[in-house]
Design a protein around this motif. Sequence first.
Motif, PDB file in Angstrom:
ATOM      1  N   ALA A  47      64.270 -23.916 -12.785  1.00  0.00           N
ATOM      2  CA  ALA A  47      65.493 -24.575 -13.241  1.00  0.00           C
ATOM      3  C   ALA A  47      65.300 -25.193 -14.625  1.00  0.00           C
ATOM      4  O   ALA A  47      66.207 -25.160 -15.466  1.00  0.00           O
ATOM      5  CB  ALA A  47      65.911 -25.647 -12.229  1.00  0.00           C
ATOM      6  N   LEU A  48      64.124 -25.754 -14.882  1.00  0.00           N
ATOM      7  CA  LEU A  48      63.855 -26.319 -16.207  1.00  0.00           C
ATOM      8  C   LEU A  48      63.878 -25.230 -17.273  1.00  0.00           C
ATOM      9  O   LEU A  48      64.313 -25.467 -18.404  1.00  0.00           O
ATOM     10  CB  LEU A  48      62.500 -27.029 -16.208  1.00  0.00           C
ATOM     11  CG  LEU A  48      62.405 -28.332 -15.405  1.00  0.00           C
ATOM     12  CD1 LEU A  48      60.980 -28.878 -15.438  1.00  0.00           C
ATOM     13  CD2 LEU A  48      63.366 -29.383 -15.951  1.00  0.00           C
ATOM     14  N   GLY A  49      63.396 -24.034 -16.910  1.00  0.00           N
ATOM     15  CA  GLY A  49      63.449 -22.935 -17.867  1.00  0.00           C
ATOM     16  C   GLY A  49      64.877 -22.512 -18.173  1.00  0.00           C
ATOM     17  O   GLY A  49      65.232 -22.218 -19.318  1.00  0.00           O
ATOM     18  N   LYS A  50      65.731 -22.482 -17.161  1.00  0.00           N
ATOM     19  CA  LYS A  50      67.130 -22.112 -17.363  1.00  0.00           C
ATOM     20  C   LYS A  50      67.869 -23.148 -18.201  1.00  0.00           C
ATOM     21  O   LYS A  50      68.781 -22.811 -18.952  1.00  0.00           O
ATOM     22  CB  LYS A  50      67.820 -21.947 -16.003  1.00  0.00           C
ATOM     23  CG  LYS A  50      67.349 -20.741 -15.212  1.00  0.00           C
ATOM     24  CD  LYS A  50      68.075 -20.657 -13.884  1.00  0.00           C
ATOM     25  CE  LYS A  50      67.617 -19.436 -13.086  1.00  0.00           C
ATOM     26  NZ  LYS A  50      68.316 -19.344 -11.772  1.00  0.00           N
ATOM     27  N   LEU A  51      67.498 -24.408 -18.019  1.00  0.00           N
ATOM     28  CA  LEU A  51      68.160 -25.476 -18.768  1.00  0.00           C
ATOM     29  C   LEU A  51      67.608 -25.633 -20.179  1.00  0.00           C
ATOM     30  O   LEU A  51      68.077 -26.490 -20.937  1.00  0.00           O
ATOM     31  CB  LEU A  51      68.011 -26.806 -18.024  1.00  0.00           C
ATOM     32  CG  LEU A  51      68.759 -26.939 -16.698  1.00  0.00           C
ATOM     33  CD1 LEU A  51      68.396 -28.242 -16.012  1.00  0.00           C
ATOM     34  CD2 LEU A  51      70.268 -26.879 -16.945  1.00  0.00           C
TER      35      LEU A  51
END
Length: 519
Positions: free
Chosen positions: A443-447
């Motif tokens: 999720a951190l990568g997507k954000l």
Amino acid sequence: MSISKNDDPLRTFYERRHPEYHRLAPVWRFLQATYDGGRAWFADNIFKFHKEGQQEFNDRLNRAYRFNHTRETVDLVQKYLFKAPVSRSEDAPQVVKDFWENSTLSNLNIDSLMRMSTASNSVKGRAAIFVDNNMREGGMTIAEARAAGIRIYAYLITATDLLDYAWDEEGDGGLLWVKVREFVRDDKDPIASCGDIIERVRLWTRKEWILFEEVESEVDPLKRSKKKQKVIREIDRGEHNLDVVPCVFVDHNVGDAPYAVPGLIDDIGYLDRAVANYLSNLDAIIQDQTFSQLAMPAQAVMPGDDEYDAVLSMGTKRVFLFDGAGGKPEYLSPDPKQAQIILTVIEKIINEIYHTVGLAGERTKQDNAVGIDNSSGVAKAYDFERVNSLLLSKAQSCENAENKLVQLVCKWANIAIPTDKLVQYPLTFDVMRLADELSVGEALGKLAAPNEVRREQMRQIVDKLFPRLKKDLREAMEKDIKTWLEGEDLVLNPPSSFGSKPATSRSRQGSVTAKTPTK
């Protein structure tokens, strides 16, 4: 060396206790008995209420029952405390690894030893672990000791057998000496041994240990009195020359209390006893409801009947006579509202028991069979913070104790003490698993989170993937993590794959092509 009972010095030492010991010993015995449970507990902790006959009380005592909330609370804390793996370094000396594998004479490992110590300090606040070896004379190398079956081991002493000790207030602040009580059984010879339990006192100092025992003195044939006396005799001693007392205190919470340390169940034990007594009173009400008392006019009892001569004792034949001409016999029973009051009080006390340590979510609001507690998410979050704080303090105490055990093992083996901490307990006890950490990282990568945030997340993933990495390998991974994601631009809409390199991004004003890092 022996001193008779009429002489003071050695016997005074043998019978002396720390001043706090006399105050706390009865409390420790009660808490330990409440934790252990068993039928013998009811005889000392179920109380007779007013206007109750002795036979009624004995019958109620025989019917008494309880759910051991004290043991349940300690076991729940144990479950969460040792759920996450403890990190023990692979760089530890071999003698330390051997000690971790077989920490006691009965070949229990270090995890089992620490579980026993934390269960003990949850009940009594403090436990002591002594490190010793089974070599009494001479010296030998580690290889020779291993070939001869000589090894370093530890054993647990509970607070009730930790009789007295002193601190070096003018020096390093460590222990000067410790006096403990030990119990042995005369059972070496299956035929000739008496099988008695023998109480002994062992004094540990920074240089040696001395073992004392109370024995019967020999009769002097020249004396007129042939009566034997009890004397205190030194039966063994040995030197260790470690310059420290080989003892580590494992406290329930991290602190610097010199003697009196609060435990987990200091208040829970008394609440648990109250629940057991209320349950017993409730049982008496149920019995009286089931077997009601017959009340009938005295005029209906003719002379010569048993009821006329005496009031019958407890049981289904109990009769209450009253002066009521023209009245009719009736059965009397307690008011059902009394039972409801007791049930309400029991529910509140049980709820308080588990709220005390933040484990209310483990219990139900009504009883043990309804289902999980339906508290709000905010309330459960506060409960988690409470229990997380408790577990963190207990884990830090265990970590300090284990690293001190490592130092003592190295001293016994006469090797250099490692400069780094070899044992690390978890810093948090959240319920996130490795799969959850990977989901958060994705999720951190997507954000398009900042690179340093993603690196810190990767460090947590590495800790859960490899909790026992060697020092050099951990340093190499840390070096890779520091250079990970270098050359990447921060983007708002990267690809969904966690850790992959983005190609494009879109700003508020329009589309912008991001720089692709050169390979």
